[in-house]
Write a protein that holds these residues in place. Structure first.
Motif, PDB file in Angstrom:
ATOM      1  N   SER A  48       0.847  -1.197   0.000  1.00  0.00           N
ATOM      2  CA  SER A  48       0.000   0.000   0.000  1.00  0.00           C
ATOM      3  C   SER A  48       0.881   1.246   0.000  1.00  0.00           C
ATOM      4  N   PRO A  49       1.667   1.459  -1.060  1.00  0.00           N
ATOM      5  CA  PRO A  49       2.613   2.576  -1.058  1.00  0.00           C
ATOM      6  C   PRO A  49       1.967   3.957  -0.987  1.00  0.00           C
ATOM      7  N   GLY A  50       0.695   4.057  -1.264  1.00  0.00           N
ATOM      8  CA  GLY A  50       0.015   5.347  -1.187  1.00  0.00           C
ATOM      9  C   GLY A  50      -0.382   5.737   0.225  1.00  0.00           C
ATOM     10  N   ASN A  51      -0.345   4.781   1.147  1.00  0.00           N
ATOM     11  CA  ASN A  51      -0.676   5.077   2.540  1.00  0.00           C
ATOM     12  C   ASN A  51       0.456   5.864   3.184  1.00  0.00           C
ATOM     13  N   PRO A  52       0.187   6.550   4.264  1.00  0.00           N
ATOM     14  CA  PRO A  52       1.247   7.325   4.936  1.00  0.00           C
ATOM     15  C   PRO A  52       2.419   6.438   5.371  1.00  0.00           C
ATOM     16  N   SER A  53       3.584   7.041   5.347  1.00  0.00           N
ATOM     17  CA  SER A  53       4.808   6.364   5.780  1.00  0.00           C
ATOM     18  C   SER A  53       5.149   6.781   7.201  1.00  0.00           C
ATOM     19  N   LEU A  54       5.852   5.902   7.900  1.00  0.00           N
ATOM     20  CA  LEU A  54       6.391   6.251   9.211  1.00  0.00           C
ATOM     21  C   LEU A  54       7.736   6.922   9.001  1.00  0.00           C
ATOM     22  N   ILE A  55       7.998   7.972   9.744  1.00  0.00           N
ATOM     23  CA  ILE A  55       9.265   8.702   9.642  1.00  0.00           C
ATOM     24  C   ILE A  55      10.011   8.551  10.959  1.00  0.00           C
ATOM     25  N   PHE A  56      11.271   8.145  10.884  1.00  0.00           N
ATOM     26  CA  PHE A  56      12.118   7.947  12.055  1.00  0.00           C
ATOM     27  C   PHE A  56      13.343   8.850  11.980  1.00  0.00           C
ATOM     28  N   THR A  57      13.779   9.355  13.116  1.00  0.00           N
ATOM     29  CA  THR A  57      15.115   9.946  13.197  1.00  0.00           C
ATOM     30  C   THR A  57      16.091   8.771  13.231  1.00  0.00           C
ATOM     31  N   PRO A  58      17.383   9.006  12.989  1.00  0.00           N
ATOM     32  CA  PRO A  58      18.336   7.889  13.095  1.00  0.00           C
ATOM     33  C   PRO A  58      18.302   7.207  14.469  1.00  0.00           C
ATOM     34  N   ALA A  59      18.156   7.964  15.549  1.00  0.00           N
ATOM     35  CA  ALA A  59      18.098   7.370  16.891  1.00  0.00           C
ATOM     36  C   ALA A  59      16.837   6.524  17.060  1.00  0.00           C
ATOM     37  N   GLU A  60      15.710   7.013  16.577  1.00  0.00           N
ATOM     38  CA  GLU A  60      14.462   6.254  16.674  1.00  0.00           C
ATOM     39  C   GLU A  60      14.560   4.960  15.860  1.00  0.00           C
ATOM     40  N   TRP A  61      15.160   5.060  14.683  1.00  0.00           N
ATOM     41  CA  TRP A  61      15.316   3.888  13.827  1.00  0.00           C
ATOM     42  C   TRP A  61      16.188   2.840  14.521  1.00  0.00           C
ATOM     43  N   GLY A  62      17.285   3.304  15.111  1.00  0.00           N
ATOM     44  CA  GLY A  62      18.165   2.390  15.831  1.00  0.00           C
ATOM     45  C   GLY A  62      17.445   1.678  16.959  1.00  0.00           C
ATOM     46  N   ALA A  63      16.631   2.406  17.694  1.00  0.00           N
ATOM     47  CA  ALA A  63      15.865   1.809  18.796  1.00  0.00           C
ATOM     48  C   ALA A  63      14.832   0.819  18.261  1.00  0.00           C
ATOM     49  N   PHE A  64      14.185   1.161  17.167  1.00  0.00           N
ATOM     50  CA  PHE A  64      13.197   0.266  16.554  1.00  0.00           C
ATOM     51  C   PHE A  64      13.857  -1.034  16.108  1.00  0.00           C
ATOM     52  N   VAL A  65      14.962  -0.935  15.386  1.00  0.00           N
ATOM     53  CA  VAL A  65      15.654  -2.123  14.876  1.00  0.00           C
ATOM     54  C   VAL A  65      16.185  -2.964  16.034  1.00  0.00           C
ATOM     55  N   SER A  66      16.753  -2.319  17.033  1.00  0.00           N
ATOM     56  CA  SER A  66      17.254  -3.038  18.197  1.00  0.00           C
ATOM     57  C   SER A  66      16.127  -3.795  18.893  1.00  0.00           C
ATOM     58  N   GLY A  67      14.996  -3.138  19.074  1.00  0.00           N
ATOM     59  CA  GLY A  67      13.846  -3.790  19.700  1.00  0.00           C
ATOM     60  C   GLY A  67      13.333  -4.948  18.870  1.00  0.00           C
ATOM     61  N   ALA A  68      13.315  -4.777  17.551  1.00  0.00           N
ATOM     62  CA  ALA A  68      12.846  -5.849  16.675  1.00  0.00           C
ATOM     63  C   ALA A  68      13.774  -7.053  16.757  1.00  0.00           C
ATOM     64  N   ARG A  69      15.065  -6.816  16.806  1.00  0.00           N
ATOM     65  CA  ARG A  69      16.030  -7.919  16.911  1.00  0.00           C
ATOM     66  C   ARG A  69      15.877  -8.679  18.222  1.00  0.00           C
ATOM     67  N   GLU A  70      15.465  -7.973  19.262  1.00  0.00           N
ATOM     68  CA  GLU A  70      15.274  -8.613  20.561  1.00  0.00           C
ATOM     69  C   GLU A  70      13.891  -9.211  20.726  1.00  0.00           C
ATOM     70  N   GLY A  71      13.071  -9.141  19.664  1.00  0.00           N
ATOM     71  CA  GLY A  71      11.745  -9.730  19.701  1.00  0.00           C
ATOM     72  C   GLY A  71      10.682  -8.831  20.284  1.00  0.00           C
ATOM     73  N   GLU A  72      11.013  -7.547  20.483  1.00  0.00           N
ATOM     74  CA  GLU A  72      10.055  -6.608  21.071  1.00  0.00           C
ATOM     75  C   GLU A  72       8.903  -6.300  20.114  1.00  0.00           C
ATOM     76  N   PHE A  73       9.151  -6.424  18.798  1.00  0.00           N
ATOM     77  CA  PHE A  73       8.134  -6.099  17.794  1.00  0.00           C
ATOM     78  C   PHE A  73       7.818  -7.343  16.977  1.00  0.00           C
ATOM     79  N   ASP A  74       6.558  -7.529  16.692  1.00  0.00           N
ATOM     80  CA  ASP A  74       6.141  -8.625  15.822  1.00  0.00           C
ATOM     81  C   ASP A  74       6.084  -8.076  14.416  1.00  0.00           C
ATOM     82  N   LEU A  75       7.037  -8.427  13.580  1.00  0.00           N
ATOM     83  CA  LEU A  75       7.117  -7.888  12.228  1.00  0.00           C
ATOM     84  C   LEU A  75       6.460  -8.789  11.195  1.00  0.00           C
ATOM     85  N   THR A  76       5.729  -9.800  11.634  1.00  0.00           N
ATOM     86  CA  THR A  76       5.097 -10.711  10.665  1.00  0.00           C
ATOM     87  C   THR A  76       3.716 -10.248  10.305  1.00  0.00           C
TER      88      THR A  76
END
Length: 80
Positions: free
Chosen positions: A52-80
């Protein structure tokens, strides 16, 4: 396809700039197999659903992105 700029509520008194994502170079998160695409625009990271590329995108600062990716790697986020 032109994409509209996302609008977000301010966090802790700071408002992210409105980014023009219409010419962003979107990259698949999993080499073309997944549903998430990211783009690097003006020092920020944009993430969208490739289905759905026409839907709004999430915007992250580099620090927010790092925290998101770190949390995802630790299983904090369900990316499925």
């Amino acid at each position: 396809m032109a994409e509209s700029t996302t609008h977000q509520r301010p966090l802790m008194g700071w408002v992210k700039p409105e980014l023009d994502l219409s010419n962003a170079q979107w990259q698949s998160s999993s080499g073309g197999l997944g549903d998430v695409q990211i783009a690097f625009v003006e020092g920020f990271i944009a993430m969208r659903n490739s289905g759905s590329p026409g839907n709004p995108s999430l915007i992250f600062t580099p620090a927010e992105w790092g925290a998101f990716v770190s949390g995802a790697r630790e299983g904090e986020f369900d990316l499925t």
